[in-house]
Design a protein around this motif. Structure first.
Motif, mmCIF file in Angstrom:
data_model
loop_
_atom_site.group_PDB
_atom_site.id
_atom_site.type_symbol
_atom_site.label_atom_id
_atom_site.label_comp_id
_atom_site.label_asym_id
_atom_site.label_seq_id
_atom_site.Cartn_x
_atom_site.Cartn_y
_atom_site.Cartn_z
ATOM 1 N N LYS A 84 -8.495 -71.828 51.784
ATOM 2 C CA LYS A 84 -8.941 -70.757 50.894
ATOM 3 C C LYS A 84 -8.231 -70.785 49.554
ATOM 4 C CE LYS A 84 -9.767 -65.743 50.860
ATOM 5 N NZ LYS A 84 -9.670 -64.496 51.663
ATOM 6 N N THR A 109 -26.895 -73.077 53.449
ATOM 7 C CA THR A 109 -26.775 -71.872 54.266
ATOM 8 C C THR A 109 -27.836 -71.805 55.357
ATOM 9 O OG1 THR A 109 -28.146 -70.632 52.689
ATOM 10 C CG2 THR A 109 -25.754 -70.557 52.366
ATOM 11 N N TYR A 167 -22.956 -71.613 47.770
ATOM 12 C CA TYR A 167 -23.612 -70.467 48.380
ATOM 13 C C TYR A 167 -24.251 -69.603 47.290
ATOM 14 C CZ TYR A 167 -21.652 -71.063 53.105
ATOM 15 O OH TYR A 167 -21.353 -71.508 54.369
ATOM 16 N N ALA A 227 -16.713 -74.688 55.438
ATOM 17 C CA ALA A 227 -17.541 -75.145 54.323
ATOM 18 C C ALA A 227 -18.920 -75.607 54.788
ATOM 19 C CB ALA A 227 -16.835 -76.268 53.569
ATOM 20 N N GLN A 228 -18.955 -76.333 55.902
ATOM 21 C CA GLN A 228 -20.247 -76.790 56.396
ATOM 22 C C GLN A 228 -20.132 -77.204 57.860
ATOM 23 O OE1 GLN A 228 -21.527 -80.346 54.239
ATOM 24 N NE2 GLN A 228 -20.564 -81.660 55.747
ATOM 25 N N TRP A 253 -12.678 -74.415 44.821
ATOM 26 C CA TRP A 253 -13.962 -75.053 45.122
ATOM 27 C C TRP A 253 -14.739 -75.146 43.808
ATOM 28 C CZ3 TRP A 253 -15.819 -77.342 49.443
ATOM 29 C CH2 TRP A 253 -17.187 -77.622 49.501
ATOM 30 N N PHE A 258 -17.699 -68.455 51.672
ATOM 31 C CA PHE A 258 -17.393 -69.170 52.904
ATOM 32 C C PHE A 258 -16.704 -68.227 53.891
ATOM 33 C CE2 PHE A 258 -16.817 -73.466 50.526
ATOM 34 C CZ PHE A 258 -18.187 -73.625 50.464
ATOM 35 N N GLU A 259 -17.044 -68.364 55.157
ATOM 36 C CA GLU A 259 -16.421 -67.529 56.176
ATOM 37 C C GLU A 259 -15.036 -68.051 56.524
ATOM 38 O OE1 GLU A 259 -20.336 -65.846 58.551
ATOM 39 O OE2 GLU A 259 -19.185 -67.494 59.429
ATOM 40 N N LEU A 266 -11.334 -71.966 55.729
ATOM 41 C CA LEU A 266 -12.703 -71.518 55.486
ATOM 42 C C LEU A 266 -13.670 -72.567 56.018
ATOM 43 C CD1 LEU A 266 -12.431 -70.401 51.725
ATOM 44 C CD2 LEU A 266 -12.040 -69.000 53.781
#
Length: 265
Positions: A231, A30, A243, A95-96, A235, A249-250, A93
């Motif tokens: 989504k 994050t 997180y 993820a990174q 996960w 996740f956004e 979403l």
């Protein structure tokens, strides 16, 4: 948002430090953490006198999209959301994200699949690779194995508790666990993907890819890499990237604009 403000800090670790002490890698989920090139710092963590600070950085990762600024703006732009939607992602979403700095004559990146480090059930990783500079064979452009998106996920990077410890407060280490014993293709079967600055490469999570070391003393090969997951896919709790509790996740906001260039796809 609260997630953005809590993720705006950065830190630095030399290459290999995440293997010796995984806490830096885990905390980077994050944050905009600085991962340094091997040999970039002295034993005490300081830069050698006269060293190029920018040249010491290997990548900035893995939560750039959580930090207000141009990277976040790009990741959450309608064009990225529309692209994911056009390719079949219904609720993408983030993820990174990572910004890779590859200075002239820099080392390459080992062969890998994005689904190894970003594993979902069912598999749903979508890699979006934005070229920030021109790249070809001389400065280490990306190389991919044609058809590998139809192949198996070879391994997973997972969290495991150290020793016999279990529960909260236990040290966590990262390890690769093999999922498939399929024969690896030789490097000669990989094809180079030349790019111009501004080009975007989109890759299925199972696609095998790598980059060779640069042989050009005058050109770098910087890139921004965004990884999305669906989504509705699970996960796993033992994925390396997690997180903090209460933070998710956004999700990309897919516009309903029917004038999108992808609306007919």
């Amino acid at each position: 948002s609260s997630s953005s403000s809590s993720s705006s800090s950065s830190a630095a670790a030399p290459a290999g430090a995440e293997e010796r002490n995984h806490s830096f890698m885990l905390d980077s989920a994050t944050k905009a953490s600085l991962f340094l090139e091997a040999g970039a710092v002295n034993a005490d963590g300081s830069l050698p006198e006269g060293a190029d600070k920018r040249g010491a950085v290997r990548k900035v990762a893995h939560g750039l999209h959580l930090v207000p600024g141009p990277w976040r703006d790009f990741v959450h732009s309608p064009k990225v959301a529309r692209l994911a939607q056009a390719l079949g992602w219904r609720k993408p979403l983030v993820a990174q994200t990572l910004y890779r700095l590859a200075r002239p004559n820099s080392a390459g990146v080992d062969r890998h699949q994005d689904s190894v480090t970003l594993y979902t059930e069912p598999p749903s990783v979508l890699g979006i690779w934005l070229a920030l500079e021109d790249a070809d064979e001389s400065n280490g452009c990306l190389r991919v194995l044609p058809g590998s998106h139809r192949g198996p996920i070879r391994e997973r990077l997972v969290r495991r508790s150290s020793g016999n410890c279990s529960g909260e407060g236990c040290a966590v280490h990262l390890t690769f666990e093999r999922l498939s014993n399929a024969t690896s293709a030789p490097p000669s079967e990989f094809e180079p993907l030349k790019t111009r600055a501004g080009d975007v490469l989109v890759m299925h999570g199972t696609t095998e890819h790598f980059s060779e070391a640069s042989t050009d003393a005058s050109r770098s090969r910087e890139s921004l890499q965004v990884h999305l997951v669906e989504k509705t896919s699970r996960w796993p709790e033992d994925n390396w990237l997690q997180y903090p509790p209460g933070m998710a996740f956004e999700e990309l906001a897919v516009p309903s604009d029917r004038n999108s260039p992808f609306s007919e796809l």
